[in-house]
Design a protein around this motif. Sequence first.
Motif, PDB file in Angstrom:
ATOM      1  N   MET A  47       4.647   0.560   1.320  1.00  0.00           N
ATOM      2  CA  MET A  47       3.538   0.181   2.209  1.00  0.00           C
ATOM      3  C   MET A  47       3.536   0.888   3.555  1.00  0.00           C
ATOM      4  O   MET A  47       2.460   1.240   4.056  1.00  0.00           O
ATOM      5  N   PRO A  48       4.671   1.126   4.212  1.00  0.00           N
ATOM      6  CA  PRO A  48       4.607   1.906   5.459  1.00  0.00           C
ATOM      7  C   PRO A  48       3.994   3.294   5.249  1.00  0.00           C
ATOM      8  O   PRO A  48       3.206   3.769   6.080  1.00  0.00           O
ATOM      9  N   GLY A  49       4.320   3.945   4.119  1.00  0.00           N
ATOM     10  CA  GLY A  49       3.713   5.238   3.825  1.00  0.00           C
ATOM     11  C   GLY A  49       2.231   5.129   3.528  1.00  0.00           C
ATOM     12  O   GLY A  49       1.450   6.035   3.863  1.00  0.00           O
ATOM     13  N   VAL A  50       1.823   4.031   2.897  1.00  0.00           N
ATOM     14  CA  VAL A  50       0.397   3.812   2.618  1.00  0.00           C
ATOM     15  C   VAL A  50      -0.375   3.685   3.922  1.00  0.00           C
ATOM     16  O   VAL A  50      -1.460   4.268   4.097  1.00  0.00           O
ATOM     17  N   VAL A  51       0.174   2.925   4.851  1.00  0.00           N
ATOM     18  CA  VAL A  51      -0.501   2.734   6.139  1.00  0.00           C
ATOM     19  C   VAL A  51      -0.601   4.048   6.888  1.00  0.00           C
ATOM     20  O   VAL A  51      -1.657   4.375   7.463  1.00  0.00           O
ATOM     21  N   ARG A  52       0.473   4.828   6.886  1.00  0.00           N
ATOM     22  CA  ARG A  52       0.434   6.130   7.563  1.00  0.00           C
ATOM     23  C   ARG A  52      -0.562   7.077   6.891  1.00  0.00           C
ATOM     24  O   ARG A  52      -1.193   7.907   7.554  1.00  0.00           O
ATOM     25  N   GLY A  53      -0.701   6.950   5.567  1.00  0.00           N
ATOM     26  CA  GLY A  53      -1.628   7.816   4.854  1.00  0.00           C
ATOM     27  C   GLY A  53      -3.078   7.534   5.212  1.00  0.00           C
ATOM     28  O   GLY A  53      -3.910   8.450   5.233  1.00  0.00           O
ATOM     29  N   PHE A  54      -3.388   6.284   5.497  1.00  0.00           N
ATOM     30  CA  PHE A  54      -4.763   5.928   5.854  1.00  0.00           C
ATOM     31  C   PHE A  54      -5.050   6.138   7.337  1.00  0.00           C
ATOM     32  O   PHE A  54      -6.203   6.327   7.727  1.00  0.00           O
TER      33      PHE A  54
END
Length: 368
Positions: A47-54
């Motif tokens: 999830m931290p990577g998902v947030v950074r991706g968006f």
Amino acid sequence: YLERGSASFFALSQITYPNAAVVFDAAIAIKCFGVGVSYLIIIGDLMPGVVRGFSDSAGDIGFLVDRKFWVTGFMLVVVPLSFLRRLDSLKYTSVIALISIGYLVILIVAHFVKGDTMENRGALRIVQWESAVATLSSFPVIVFAYTCHQNMFSILNEIGNNSHFRTTSVVVASIGGAASIYILVAITGYLSFGNAVAGNIVSSYAPSVSSTIAKAAIAIMVMFSYPLQVHPCRASVDAVLKWRPIKRSESPKSSPSRHALLIPNAKSNNTQGRGDGMSETRFAAITTVIIVLSYIVAMTVSSLEKVLAYVGSTGSTSISFILPGLFYYKISSPDSPHHQKLMKEDDDEEEMSGDEDEGLLSGGGLKA
């Protein structure tokens, strides 16, 4: 061998290896608990990577890139689902998880067809054995991929038509479908990255909206898979707590009559090992303990490899390869009283049907 609605690892071990029932259920409980913890760890890692991706500025907000925040947030969603008594109640969330899997498959196949990963592709080893160590190290992954036996008894208890043909069709469709997806993803993924492919293939793709959505899809998939691990874990923990040593002279010598299988509303007198045999207080207490302990472990342990290694070396191996063979060997032996009784009932049914046919033929002859 067992009455309708009473099938479980505990019930089966009671008529095969009564004093080992606690060991079997303990292995299942450990396996399901470990898998549930691994799901929470995956959520915290993705999830931290998902947030950074968006959003590139998401890193400036500390809690949005904190794995503990996301583990806690997703737990608020799975807790109500974990308190459902029947697997049938999770069918809609399971459909969402299947949609997530479908998106991942489409993404991997699309990148392979497009060929946009060829620049970073490593060497290909199509038919070449690397080493015994590499082969053995991949074996736990295969075991983990096909370890779904713990839910089979619950499916057998809840399915409307639990005939041999119907249950076999369910097993073939589910395992066959999973195997087909595994093979498709393995081949296209490996041909896309070669030996440079990562354990989590989605992380191998260049950052983009599609790969970010894929990571979010994995998080959603494992979130809705968590209650599917709580269900058998709860039943096994309940069976372990109920277990008492059985003396040799007290060991069960016969199984319930198979005619009860033909009665839809038949109830087993022995409710041990059944999730619906628990009182509300006991059900809530065991579920709460499982959820709280898995949450604590997921918050303190961040190494997914350690969890999978522990689970794969204990519960997964037992459920996949040891228990099915042991149960079948014991219960299908010609010397087994359960097998003998079942064969006797088959012979009695054939004799009764033969007598009825003869009566009908003789009655028809008299009328003629």
